[in-house]
Design a protein around this motif. Sequence first.
Motif, mmCIF file in Angstrom:
data_model
loop_
_atom_site.group_PDB
_atom_site.id
_atom_site.type_symbol
_atom_site.label_atom_id
_atom_site.label_comp_id
_atom_site.label_asym_id
_atom_site.label_seq_id
_atom_site.Cartn_x
_atom_site.Cartn_y
_atom_site.Cartn_z
ATOM 1 N N HIS A 85 38.216 41.988 38.836
ATOM 2 C CA HIS A 85 38.108 41.857 37.238
ATOM 3 C C HIS A 85 36.686 41.056 37.288
ATOM 4 O O HIS A 85 36.571 40.165 38.052
ATOM 5 N N GLU A 86 36.009 41.757 36.377
ATOM 6 C CA GLU A 86 34.590 41.031 36.076
ATOM 7 C C GLU A 86 34.824 39.688 35.975
ATOM 8 O O GLU A 86 35.314 38.962 35.054
ATOM 9 N N TYR A 96 36.481 41.850 27.955
ATOM 10 C CA TYR A 96 36.251 43.407 27.967
ATOM 11 C C TYR A 96 35.010 43.724 28.776
ATOM 12 O O TYR A 96 33.803 42.859 28.754
ATOM 13 N N ILE A 97 34.899 44.670 29.403
ATOM 14 C CA ILE A 97 33.801 45.368 30.090
ATOM 15 C C ILE A 97 33.461 46.733 29.946
ATOM 16 O O ILE A 97 34.449 47.603 29.505
ATOM 17 N N ASN A 272 39.157 43.902 30.439
ATOM 18 C CA ASN A 272 39.026 43.212 31.690
ATOM 19 C C ASN A 272 40.303 42.332 32.193
ATOM 20 O O ASN A 272 40.399 42.121 33.372
ATOM 21 N N HIS A 277 38.349 46.999 38.355
ATOM 22 C CA HIS A 277 37.307 48.309 38.590
ATOM 23 C C HIS A 277 36.371 48.030 39.882
ATOM 24 O O HIS A 277 36.435 47.041 40.513
ATOM 25 N N ILE A 292 29.295 43.316 28.581
ATOM 26 C CA ILE A 292 30.545 42.505 28.468
ATOM 27 C C ILE A 292 30.639 41.860 26.994
ATOM 28 O O ILE A 292 29.545 41.469 26.628
#
Length: 297
Positions: A85-86, A96-97, A272, A277, A292
């Motif tokens: 997860h970013e 969000y990404i 995210n 990812h 992001i």
Amino acid sequence: RDGPVGVEYFLEHGAALKQELKEKGALLFRGCGVNSAEDFEAVLDAVPFENMPYLGGAAPRRQITHRRIMTANESPPDEKIPLHHEMAQTRQPPDYIFFYCDTAPISGGATTLFDSRAAFDLLNLVDQSLAAQLETQGVRYTRVMPAVTDPASPIGRSWQETFLVETKPEAERVMQGQGLRWQWLDGDELRTESPVLPAIRLDPVSGRKTFFNSVIAAFTGWNDTRNVGQRAVQLGGGAYLPSAVFEQFLDRAATEVVNVPWQVGDMLWLDNRLVMHARQPFEGPRQIYTAIALESG
């Protein structure tokens, strides 16, 4: 979504698309008329998604537009970037990404997705004890950053670029605000230790638990001349992850992921909080842009 629509579509349908993203975790737009980094930025502004600076991230990147578009992780193409997860190793990861394909590779280079609700269920199936420890104790991350960005490392972002600063006192102020402990090393390298952070969270839409963390990335991918992945993450109580059990979880997870191959003009949105990812190795030029965002309001 398939077929050209233009920015006006995202102005009109932004709220509905955002709600769909919160439910499904990922949306792929193919052939929708996004043809440049500027178009990509215009779409994100139109929805709208609240811009967020890349503060605290580990990956080497370049800024593409002045405000929000940057390159995806520019680590060497023969390396796989593991699931993550970013910025989940920070106190404030993005909600969000987004990704946009400017140049598709000749082969490989797919973005791999894994729903973190399914990831938690799988870990709980493989080892309930480890799942419970992660949930009750949380995790702590340790990383050594170089003085100058190291493009040969997937976590080679310098401390200046990581914290968006130029001097050590500026970096220390940012680290203090993020709750980090730090130590300056020889050669102006910087060792940081995060506070204990949650490893398991709750998806408010479905009510399911999520495997929201950077544990897989740290354990398998935080390896370079400065870092050893299996020592980069600890349970909140101080113990390292049990290697055999975690490797079993990773082997099972590899059979449940989804790979998204890229075509020029593709746009991929991820919640995210729900979806991890990764990047597969590739050959030929590959240029993926990213941004992001935080949840507005």
